[in-house]
Design an enzyme around this catalytic site. Structure first.
Site, PDB file in Angstrom:
ATOM      1  N   TYR A  72       0.483 -48.919 -45.869  1.00 40.68           N
ATOM      2  CA  TYR A  72      -0.398 -47.933 -45.796  1.00 40.68           C
ATOM      3  C   TYR A  72      -1.928 -48.361 -45.691  1.00 40.68           C
ATOM      4  O   TYR A  72      -2.475 -47.839 -44.680  1.00 40.68           O
ATOM      5  CB  TYR A  72      -0.282 -47.054 -47.081  1.00 40.68           C
ATOM      6  CG  TYR A  72      -0.878 -45.899 -47.191  1.00 40.68           C
ATOM      7  CD1 TYR A  72      -0.531 -44.648 -47.104  1.00 40.68           C
ATOM      8  CD2 TYR A  72      -2.440 -46.177 -47.404  1.00 40.68           C
ATOM      9  CE1 TYR A  72      -1.156 -43.437 -46.926  1.00 40.68           C
ATOM     10  CE2 TYR A  72      -3.226 -44.586 -47.443  1.00 40.68           C
ATOM     11  CZ  TYR A  72      -2.680 -43.501 -47.307  1.00 40.68           C
ATOM     12  OH  TYR A  72      -3.376 -42.354 -47.377  1.00 40.68           O
ATOM     13  N   PHE A 124     -14.461 -32.431 -20.667  1.00 37.20           N
ATOM     14  CA  PHE A 124     -13.206 -31.939 -20.916  1.00 37.20           C
ATOM     15  C   PHE A 124     -12.971 -30.971 -21.803  1.00 37.20           C
ATOM     16  O   PHE A 124     -13.616 -30.607 -22.612  1.00 37.20           O
ATOM     17  CB  PHE A 124     -12.044 -33.173 -21.488  1.00 37.20           C
ATOM     18  CG  PHE A 124     -10.797 -32.827 -21.258  1.00 37.20           C
ATOM     19  CD1 PHE A 124     -10.037 -32.422 -20.141  1.00 37.20           C
ATOM     20  CD2 PHE A 124     -10.002 -32.698 -22.564  1.00 37.20           C
ATOM     21  CE1 PHE A 124      -8.663 -32.209 -20.192  1.00 37.20           C
ATOM     22  CE2 PHE A 124      -8.583 -32.451 -22.531  1.00 37.20           C
ATOM     23  CZ  PHE A 124      -8.082 -32.174 -21.211  1.00 37.20           C
ATOM     24  N   ASP A 125     -12.003 -29.944 -21.817  1.00 32.89           N
ATOM     25  CA  ASP A 125     -11.869 -28.878 -22.557  1.00 32.89           C
ATOM     26  C   ASP A 125     -11.801 -28.884 -23.884  1.00 32.89           C
ATOM     27  O   ASP A 125     -12.464 -28.232 -24.711  1.00 32.89           O
ATOM     28  CB  ASP A 125     -10.782 -27.930 -21.785  1.00 32.89           C
ATOM     29  CG  ASP A 125      -9.400 -28.536 -22.065  1.00 32.89           C
ATOM     30  OD1 ASP A 125      -9.376 -29.636 -22.079  1.00 32.89           O
ATOM     31  OD2 ASP A 125      -8.240 -27.948 -21.777  1.00 32.89           O
ATOM     32  N   ASP A 215     -16.226 -40.682 -23.427  1.00 31.20           N
ATOM     33  CA  ASP A 215     -14.855 -40.202 -23.565  1.00 31.20           C
ATOM     34  C   ASP A 215     -13.949 -40.984 -22.423  1.00 31.20           C
ATOM     35  O   ASP A 215     -13.891 -40.750 -21.486  1.00 31.20           O
ATOM     36  CB  ASP A 215     -14.947 -38.511 -23.017  1.00 31.20           C
ATOM     37  CG  ASP A 215     -13.610 -38.130 -22.934  1.00 31.20           C
ATOM     38  OD1 ASP A 215     -12.513 -38.735 -23.166  1.00 31.20           O
ATOM     39  OD2 ASP A 215     -13.299 -36.798 -22.914  1.00 31.20           O
ATOM     40  N   ALA A 217     -10.828 -41.892 -21.842  1.00 35.04           N
ATOM     41  CA  ALA A 217      -9.382 -41.864 -21.668  1.00 35.04           C
ATOM     42  C   ALA A 217      -9.070 -42.678 -20.370  1.00 35.04           C
ATOM     43  O   ALA A 217      -7.957 -43.167 -20.427  1.00 35.04           O
ATOM     44  CB  ALA A 217      -9.203 -40.356 -21.581  1.00 35.04           C
ATOM     45  N   LYS A 258      -3.691 -41.914 -22.056  1.00 33.06           N
ATOM     46  CA  LYS A 258      -3.638 -42.045 -20.884  1.00 33.06           C
ATOM     47  C   LYS A 258      -3.859 -43.427 -20.177  1.00 33.06           C
ATOM     48  O   LYS A 258      -2.501 -44.132 -20.252  1.00 33.06           O
ATOM     49  CB  LYS A 258      -5.122 -41.298 -20.349  1.00 33.06           C
ATOM     50  CG  LYS A 258      -4.948 -40.049 -20.260  1.00 33.06           C
ATOM     51  CD  LYS A 258      -5.162 -39.316 -21.264  1.00 33.06           C
ATOM     52  CE  LYS A 258      -5.407 -37.829 -21.292  1.00 33.06           C
ATOM     53  NZ  LYS A 258      -5.618 -37.158 -22.796  1.00 33.06           N
ATOM     54  N   HIS A 450      -5.814 -21.552 -22.296  1.00 28.83           N
ATOM     55  CA  HIS A 450      -4.577 -21.632 -21.139  1.00 28.83           C
ATOM     56  C   HIS A 450      -3.416 -22.125 -21.775  1.00 28.83           C
ATOM     57  O   HIS A 450      -2.324 -22.231 -21.160  1.00 28.83           O
ATOM     58  CB  HIS A 450      -5.262 -22.490 -20.222  1.00 28.83           C
ATOM     59  CG  HIS A 450      -5.729 -23.809 -20.801  1.00 28.83           C
ATOM     60  ND1 HIS A 450      -6.810 -24.112 -21.674  1.00 28.83           N
ATOM     61  CD2 HIS A 450      -5.087 -24.876 -20.612  1.00 28.83           C
ATOM     62  CE1 HIS A 450      -6.846 -25.215 -21.768  1.00 28.83           C
ATOM     63  NE2 HIS A 450      -5.982 -25.915 -21.346  1.00 28.83           N
TER      64      HIS A 450
HETATM   65  N1  F0G Z   1     -10.750 -36.200 -22.871  1.00 29.70           N
HETATM   66  C1  F0G Z   1     -10.198 -36.454 -21.713  1.00 29.70           C
HETATM   67  C2  F0G Z   1     -11.188 -36.758 -20.473  1.00 29.70           C
HETATM   68  C3  F0G Z   1      -9.012 -35.847 -21.422  1.00 29.70           C
HETATM   69  O1  F0G Z   1      -8.528 -35.603 -20.293  1.00 29.70           O
HETATM   70  C4  F0G Z   1      -8.443 -35.702 -22.711  1.00 29.70           C
HETATM   71  C5  F0G Z   1      -6.846 -35.057 -22.633  1.00 29.70           C
HETATM   72  C6  F0G Z   1      -8.825 -35.661 -23.880  1.00 29.70           C
HETATM   73  C7  F0G Z   1     -10.122 -36.070 -24.036  1.00 29.70           C
HETATM   74  C8  F0G Z   1      -8.196 -35.161 -25.122  1.00 29.70           C
HETATM   75  O2  F0G Z   1      -7.185 -36.028 -25.536  1.00 29.70           O
HETATM   76  O3  F0G Z   1      -4.865 -35.145 -25.424  1.00 29.70           O
HETATM   77  O4  F0G Z   1      -5.331 -37.193 -26.492  1.00 29.70           O
HETATM   78  O5  F0G Z   1      -6.196 -34.898 -27.507  1.00 29.70           O
HETATM   79  N2  F0G Z   1      -6.389 -34.596 -21.567  1.00 29.70           N
HETATM   80  C9  F0G Z   1      -5.129 -34.306 -21.448  1.00 29.70           C
HETATM   81  C10 F0G Z   1      -4.836 -33.783 -19.828  1.00 29.70           C
HETATM   82  C11 F0G Z   1      -4.508 -33.178 -22.227  1.00 29.70           C
HETATM   83  O6  F0G Z   1      -3.710 -33.221 -19.558  1.00 29.70           O
HETATM   84  O7  F0G Z   1      -5.611 -33.992 -18.860  1.00 29.70           O
HETATM   85  P1  F0G Z   1      -5.760 -36.000 -26.305  1.00 29.70           P
END
Ligand code: F0G
Length: 459
Positions: A72, A124-125, A215, A217, A258, A450
């Site tokens: 833990y 990102f969304d 960000d 990813a 990613k 979406h």
């Molecule tokens: N930032 C970016 C640029 C992303 O593409 C994503 C996720 C996230 C943050 C959020 O990360 O999914 O680990 O919580 N993108 C995925 C996509 C879902 O299909 O592009 P997460």
């Protein structure tokens, strides 16, 4: 003759795929309310919904999992990952989270307040969602070139420095706690940000006394584009480029699903101890104790190994060339796509493709449904549906771009799969003039609609 690229790995284990008939798919998509997120995975033949968490781990990652420490507190897996993050990204402080949006939630709980402005390239969304959820505003400062898909520009993820300066000039810096740069910029087509641009953003942000976050990813794919497109970086290793990129940042949020090639996981990297301490409280509240934060020890081990493999040139070269291969095939068939091709996906420019479906009827989603019906290929709408309604006026937002995204999972599909996708798109292209009717919403959630929206064909 120049040798073609080939994957620098071979296949040790395979996973069954499920071909289907059009008749089956017509039933399944109706039952799924024309939302591809509602399909069961066995109803999909080639799954290009996302490159997130869908990659194939290596034998080394799987074997690292067996050495995971599930304590833990104080697990050796945590310290292994901490050391790897320090080595590759240069951050002394880190917090594990269960995925990228969780990292956003924890960090933004510390830094974002009502009325704040958070500039960046196209957010990102989930990033925008976490900003708007806190009654703050995400401001898109991406260069205008990004929104012209046929224009060749090597770094369409770049920030327009004048737009960024203007945000700082027109608002007090207390309202702008940080700038967030998405590497690569997913929403504009997996487009990279240049090192030069990162330097300039850093200069502006520091001049005004704000913080700079990434960000991150797809940071390794971004580094690959810097190496192959930006002057002065050809002879540097990906890891050297990554270190330089991150030297400008005060911190980062990461979706490890990613570029770190794991199926689940995320983290926050930080330089500042005070922010780390404040974020720790939220991490414990939302994610878990600081030495696991929503991740198993074995998953932290696989992630440490994935960070290493994901920043190797040969792997990135074959990955990005596979994406480009699909892009080239689509171009041969005259299908308009965002160019140059992005790192993780090919983005079809639907406004130039399904010209007879009105924007109010969600042409990118309409095309996603068509592609599924044609060949069982699942893709993602990055357009009006994903853009949600304006939080204040509740009107539909019509983003600059209406994209269909074909995201390629890492180390998963072969060239034959890419060929099948390209031919399926060509078949749709042959009848695209006749596609005049889109979809209408039957039900939608107030935010991030979406994922769960229910639709029906317009008759
Ligand atoms: N930032 C970016 C640029 C992303 O593409 C994503 C996720 C996230 C943050 C959020 O990360 O999914 O680990 O919580 N993108 C995925 C996509 C879902 O299909 O592009 P997460």
């Amino acid at each position: 003759m120049r040798l073609p690229y080939a994957e620098p790995y071979k296949i040790k284990m395979v996973e069954q795929l499920y071909p289907s008939t059009r008749t089956h798919r017509e039933t399944w998509i109706r039952e799924a309310k024309y939302n591809l997120f509602n399909l069961k995975s066995e109803q999909v033949f080639i799954d290009l919904l996302t490159d997130s968490g869908t990659g194939a781990m290596s034998d080394r990652q799987w074997s690292a999992m067996m050495l995971g420490d599930e304590s833990y507190a104080g697990a050796s897996s945590y310290y292994l990952l901490k050391e790897k993050i320090r080595e590759i990204l240069g951050f002394d402080y880190f917090l594990p989270t269960h995925q990228g949006r969780a990292a956003e939630n924890v960090l933004f709980s510390v830094l974002v307040s009502e009325g704040d402005l958070i500039p960046g390239n196209t957010h990102f969304d989930t990033t925008r969602g976490h900003i708007e959820f806190r009654k703050a505003k995400a401001i898109d400062c991406t260069i205008d070139e990004a929104f012209n898909t046929s224009l060749d520009h090597p770094f369409k993820g770049n920030v327009d420095i004048r737009k960024l300066e203007q945000v700082f000039q027109e608002n007090s810096v207390e309202k702008i706690p940080f700038v967030i740069i998405t590497l690569t910029c997913n929403s504009s087509g997996g487009q990279p940000v240049s090192m030069q641009n990162l330097k300039e953003i850093h200069r502006v942000v520091k001049k005004h006394g704000a913080l700079l976050f990434y960000d991150a990813a797809r940071f390794a794919e971004n580094a690959y584009f810097i190496k192959t497109r930006e002057k002065g970086y050809r002879d540097k290793t990906i890891k050297e480029i990554v270190r330089e990129m991150f030297s400008f940042a005060d911190g980062m949020t990461m979706s490890s699903k990613k570029d770190a090639i794991v199926n689940m996981g995320g983290f926050i990297g930080l330089r500042d101890e005070k922010i780390f301490r404040e974020a720790t409280t939220f991490n414990i509240l939302f994610e878990g104790f600081i030495t696991y934060g929503g991740m198993s020890g074995r998953d932290m081990n696989a992630l440490a190994q994935g960070l290493d493999e994901g920043t190797e040139f040969n792997y990135l070269d074959s990955r990005i060339k596979q994406v480009a291969y699909l892009g080239e095939r689509l171009k041969e068939f005259g299908i308009p796509v965002q160019e140059p091709f992005g790192g993780h996906a090919i983005f079809v420019d639907v406004k130039r493709f399904l010209v007879n479906v009105p924007l109010e009827q969600f042409p990118a989603q309409t095309l996603a449904v068509e592609l599924y019906l044609e060949a069982g290929v699942r893709s993602a709408e990055i357009g009006i549906l994903m853009a949600d309604r304006d939080p204040i006026t509740r009107e539909n937002r019509f983003p600059e771009m209406e994209f269909l995204r074909l995201a390629i999972p890492r180390r998963v599909y072969t060239r034959n799969h890419m060929d099948l996708v390209a031919v399926a798109m060509k078949n749709i292209s042959d009848r695209r003039e006749k596609l005049t009717r889109g979809l209408r919403i039957v039900w939608e959630a107030p935010i991030l609609r979406h994922f769960t929206v229910e639709l029906e064909p317009v008759d």
